[in-house]
Design an enzyme around this catalytic site. Structure first.
Site, PDB file in Angstrom:
ATOM      1  N   CYS A 151       0.830  -1.198   0.000  1.00 25.24           N
ATOM      2  CA  CYS A 151       0.000   0.000   0.000  1.00 25.24           C
ATOM      3  C   CYS A 151       0.872   1.258   0.000  1.00 25.24           C
ATOM      4  O   CYS A 151       1.775   1.394   0.824  1.00 25.24           O
ATOM      5  CB  CYS A 151      -0.907   0.012   1.216  1.00 25.24           C
ATOM      6  SG  CYS A 151      -1.980   1.472   1.290  1.00 25.24           S
ATOM      7  N   GLY A 173      -9.328  -6.850  -7.934  1.00 26.22           N
ATOM      8  CA  GLY A 173      -9.595  -5.753  -7.019  1.00 26.22           C
ATOM      9  C   GLY A 173     -10.729  -4.879  -7.501  1.00 26.22           C
ATOM     10  O   GLY A 173     -11.907  -5.161  -7.287  1.00 26.22           O
ATOM     11  N   ARG A 174     -10.386  -3.799  -8.203  1.00 25.49           N
ATOM     12  CA  ARG A 174     -11.400  -2.818  -8.606  1.00 25.49           C
ATOM     13  C   ARG A 174     -12.502  -3.409  -9.471  1.00 25.49           C
ATOM     14  O   ARG A 174     -13.674  -3.031  -9.344  1.00 25.49           O
ATOM     15  CB  ARG A 174     -10.733  -1.651  -9.335  1.00 25.49           C
ATOM     16  CG  ARG A 174     -10.024  -0.681  -8.405  1.00 25.49           C
ATOM     17  CD  ARG A 174      -9.201   0.321  -9.182  1.00 25.49           C
ATOM     18  NE  ARG A 174      -8.093  -0.328  -9.884  1.00 25.49           N
ATOM     19  CZ  ARG A 174      -7.461   0.193 -10.924  1.00 25.49           C
ATOM     20  NH1 ARG A 174      -7.834   1.366 -11.397  1.00 25.49           N
ATOM     21  NH2 ARG A 174      -6.444  -0.436 -11.477  1.00 25.49           N
TER      22      ARG A 174
END
Length: 354
Positions: free
Chosen positions: A106, A243-244
């Site tokens: 991250c 993910g998205r």
């Protein structure tokens, strides 16, 4: 979570059976999101959003760790102090997670200020000590989610050094987001889009470490894209992670069990899904929550269907109002029923774009 489910996941990890996962995403993959995603896939490995070790040590552990999602769920931790991470793992033991994952990818400002997340790519030895400490505190698999490198690092030696350090510490797997992270000059959103993807670097890591569990994340736009990305020219990865795409168009998840796990049972019944989420929302409201805490994850559900815009508008405007209840979900669902009827009669499926 039953011991049988945990055992099934451990078996898949050990035997290199292909896994499909939904990525941990800060502010997105909370317990309501995971409960929602689970309605569409019985088997996919779901991740919590990153939970900072210090928060578990000093905060409201029930709020941070409570989860009523059936099936395999992994806990992702953030931190860089081996002792604190080990203690956080111990404190999380009463909750039914099947894997503990360390965030080494991250790039957000708050993570950088705590010198963890993607910053740890610069210190593989410290990551190794963190993993060793976490392993000492649990019998669950402990994995790492990382980037290819950060800033001006050469992604060749950077990824090799990180992988070597965590495997020496007996990590059970490495998930690689196949981009660099730029800690200066790019926002977290830009870090998900601007640095170029390099799947080939992940394939090379697997080719050179065939007995290690390696999963791919980053830029995968659909289930079919993910399924194709498991295989390189001469190597097969162990897992892929969306993910998205999974968050923004969650309806695609109803095809995950068939494509990845060989489960050909009928995909989710839309009416049943909405009813399950309405019941979940009602329980959350009864405990003092708000409807939009649940429905904010559902706005993209009917992407591609007639009525999807009305569905989004109702959830975006009505669910946020004080006193809003599950009836808002049913009102929004009425707007997409004609499109769903068309699907049942052989029109476009929500699983992939037409």
């Amino acid at each position: 979570m039953s011991p049988q489910i945990i055992a099934m996941y451990h078996k898949a990890l050990k035997n290199r059976e292909k896994l499909f996962a939904v990525a941990p995403m800060i502010d997105w993959t909370d317990r309501h999101c995971r409960f929602f995603h689970r309605q569409m896939t019985r088997h996919a490995l779901l991740y919590t959003e990153m939970v900072v070790a210090d928060a578990i040590l000093h905060g409201d552990r029930g709020r941070l760790l409570d989860d009523d999602t059936p099936g395999p769920v992994a806990l992702q931790l953030g931190g860089s102090d081996p002792d604190k991470l080990a203690k956080a793992v111990e404190l999380a033991a009463p909750w039914p997670y099947c894997e503990i994952n360390l965030n080494v990818g991250c790039p957000s400002d708050r993570v950088q200020s705590g010198t963890f997340g993607a910053c740890l790519m610069r210190d593989p030895a410290l990551v190794g000590r963190c993993i060793a400490a976490m392993k000492s505190a649990t019998t669950l698999p402990v994995t790492v989610k990382c980037r290819l490198g950060v800033d001006d690092q050469d992604i060749g030696p950077a990824l090799d050094a990180l992988a070597e350090a965590v495997w020496e510490a007996e990590a059970d797997g490495v998930w690689v987001h196949a981009r660099k992270a730029w800690l200066e000059g790019l926002s977290p959103k830009q870090n998900r889009e601007v640095p170029p993807l390099d799947y080939g670097r992940v394939y090379r890591l697997k080719r050179e470490n065939p007995s290690r569990f390696i999963g791919l994340n980053g830029g995968l736009e659909s289930l079919n894209h993910a399924l194709g990305a498991i295989e390189g020219d001469d190597v097969v990865l162990d897992a892929v992670m969306l993910g998205r795409a999974a968050y923004q168009t969650p309806g695609i998840l109803r095809d995950a069990d068939r494509l990845f796990f060989g489960d050909a049972r009928t995909p989710v019944n839309w009416e049943g899904l909405v009813e399950a989420m309405a019941d979940h929302a009602a329980a959350h409201i009864q405990s003092g929550g708000r409807l939009h805490h649940v429905t904010r994850h559902m706005t993209g559900l009917f992407h591609g269907f007639a009525g999807a815009r009305a569905w989004r508008q109702i959830l975006s405007t009505e669910a946020v109002k004080p006193g809003a209840g599950p009836q808002v979900l049913f009102a929004a669902f009425e707007k997409v029923k004609p499109g769903l009827a068309a699907e049942r009669h052989g029109a476009v499926s929500c699983g992939e774009p037409a």
